[in-house]
Design an enzyme around this catalytic site. Structure first.
Site, PDB file in Angstrom:
ATOM      1  N   ASN A 212       0.848  -1.197   0.000  1.00 11.58           N
ATOM      2  CA  ASN A 212       0.000   0.000   0.000  1.00 11.58           C
ATOM      3  C   ASN A 212       0.883   1.247   0.000  1.00 11.58           C
ATOM      4  O   ASN A 212       2.112   1.138   0.011  1.00 11.58           O
ATOM      5  CB  ASN A 212      -0.943  -0.027   1.209  1.00 11.58           C
ATOM      6  CG  ASN A 212      -0.176  -0.129   2.507  1.00 11.58           C
ATOM      7  OD1 ASN A 212       0.588   0.761   2.863  1.00 11.58           O
ATOM      8  ND2 ASN A 212      -0.342  -1.247   3.205  1.00 11.58           N
ATOM      9  N   ARG A 213       0.286   2.405   0.005  1.00 10.72           N
ATOM     10  CA  ARG A 213       1.041   3.641  -0.203  1.00 10.72           C
ATOM     11  C   ARG A 213       1.673   4.216   1.069  1.00 10.72           C
ATOM     12  O   ARG A 213       2.257   5.294   1.029  1.00 10.72           O
ATOM     13  CB  ARG A 213       0.139   4.688  -0.859  1.00 10.72           C
ATOM     14  CG  ARG A 213      -0.105   4.391  -2.332  1.00 10.72           C
ATOM     15  CD  ARG A 213      -1.053   5.412  -2.931  1.00 10.72           C
ATOM     16  NE  ARG A 213      -0.592   6.769  -2.726  1.00 10.72           N
ATOM     17  CZ  ARG A 213      -1.367   7.843  -2.772  1.00 10.72           C
ATOM     18  NH1 ARG A 213      -2.663   7.700  -3.017  1.00 10.72           N
ATOM     19  NH2 ARG A 213      -0.877   9.039  -2.571  1.00 10.72           N
TER      20      ARG A 213
END
Ligand code: CTP
Length: 404
Positions: A212-213
């Site tokens: 994920n970011r």
């Protein structure tokens, strides 16, 4: 919270090594953090860097041997040594260390070292052979036994062209060590804080993973501020390239499963858990040991749920009472407050830090964050746009309040 370096009087001694140019950067960093930095250069140091360089970055007079016989007469070394909270000598050469060991006082710097009543921190810099020489090693032992803090030297490229141990520790790390020294009497002294940071990686095959970011920046800022406030900090981090704040014990993990195991193994010993990590909720059922080939067609990746770490820790807290304080984050793209309140209850938290990840200047990857802190008693505190360090201060000041 007051930055541990703010308003501190730091005396910076600079001796004759090529690393002297780097200590101008250290002087600048200390000044920017709010310290009053007085600099003493030896004659040999002035062959590498000028007095003006240091005066320009500190905004204060820098001293050389000539000042010993100047207007202030004999007292300059006494007053500099008395007024300082810390005497940093960076770089310190093998020659100056040897002089310190013998209590020689032939120049303003060594004279001040002898007269100083504050703690002394040195950062040696020299060629590899000089560093490993028994005379230098013996001198270092003696200085250590006199409670001088020795940072470095590091392995790497030396001015001689050799690669060996002898490089002065980088100014950013020296700054971190000084920050750490001044932080040890902060309001969270004696408290053990466990922080998680970053995203996890869930392997599909040896090449690919689901992630994920999350950059880890918010969790790392929390770890740094917890150190600044005097705590003992363990940081469990997903993969990233962020530097570890000085003083933090770091455990690197990759997957949600590894993060869960690391958190569980450290919670029994923690007063506070702050889960800033973005833990994957699902992972591929199968992690192929061989690279999945295009020729085998479009793969179907089946997922299964990972453990909810916070939920497990709260269940454990019901039995053991540890950790005393549990804090979660809620990264939401809509109905931020409602969703965060639900998580606060479901995960049995003391408070939750909710942020709207749809905003460009807050949440993932950027250096700023806009959060609302929701407490178990229902109270809400909406903070303005802040740096991640300022958000960390707000979180840890709340922790301090709860622990009281
Ligand atoms: N968290 C956790 N274990 C997981 C997933 C999340 O401990 N397997 C923690 C996070 O570190 C965070 C909090 O739970 O402190 C909320 O995470 P978030 O991803 O916002 O919520 P989820 O519970 O995963 O729910 P959803 O993804 O549906 O929003």
């Amino acid at each position: 919270m007051i930055h541990p370096i703010k308003k501190k009087r730091i005396l910076l001694g600079v001796t004759g090594s090529i690393a002297a140019y780097k200590s101008a950067d250290l002087a600048s960093k200390l000044t920017q953090a709010g310290a009053e930095v007085d600099v003493i250069l030896t004659k040999a140091a002035t062959a590498f860097v000028s007095l003006l360089t240091f005066q320009s970055v500190t905004g204060r007079k820098a001293y050389v041997d000539a000042d010993l016989w100047g207007d202030q007469g004999h007292v300059v070394h006494i007053s500099l040594g008395k007024e300082a909270d810390l005497f940093v000598i960076a770089p310190v050469t093998a020659n100056t260390m040897a002089k310190m060991v013998h209590g020689e006082a032939g120049n303003l710097l060594t004279l001040t070292a002898l007269a100083a009543e504050c703690p002394i921190l040195i950062a040696p810099a020299m060629d590899g052979g000089m560093y490993s020489h028994p005379a230098t090693q013996a001198n270092l032992e003696i200085l250590k036994s006199r409670k001088v803090t020795i940072i470095g030297p590091e392995a790497g490229h030396l001015a001689s062209g050799m690669r060996a141990v002898g490089r002065m520790t980088e100014p950013s790390d020296l700054f971190g060590n000084i920050r750490y020294l001044f932080s040890r009497s902060g309001p969270l002294t004696g408290k053990k804080i466990l922080v998680t940071a970053g995203g996890t990686q869930e392997a599909i095959d040896p090449v690919r993973f689901i992630t994920n970011r999350s950059s880890g920046k918010q969790g790392f800022a929390i770890a740094q501020v917890a150190i600044d406030m005097g705590a003992e900090v363990r940081l469990i981090s997903g993969p990233n390239l962020l530097p570890t704040p000085i003083g933090v014990e770091r455990t690197d993990v990759r997957s949600a499963e590894e993060m869960s195991a690391a958190v569980i193994s450290h919670t029994a010993n923690a007063d506070v858990l702050i889960m800033a990590a973005a833990v994957a909720d699902y992972r591929p059922i199968k992690n192929s040991s061989e690279k999945i080939k295009k020729s085998s067609g479009i793969p179907e990746i089946k997922l299964k749920a990972t453990q909810d770490i916070l939920k497990n820790v709260s269940e454990e807290k019901k039995k053991s009472g540890k950790p005393k304080v549990i804090i979660g984050f809620a990264a939401e793209s809509k109905d931020v407050i409602e969703n965060a309140e639900k998580k606060l209850l479901e995960k049995g938290l003391d408070f939750i830090v909710a942020n709207d990840i749809s905003a460009k200047d807050a949440g993932f990857e950027v250096d700023t964050n806009r959060v609302t802190i929701i407490s178990a008693d229902g109270s809400k505190e909406a903070l303005p746009l802040l740096t991640k360090e300022q958000v960390a201060i707000a979180i840890l000041e709340k922790v301090e309040e709860i622990l009281k």
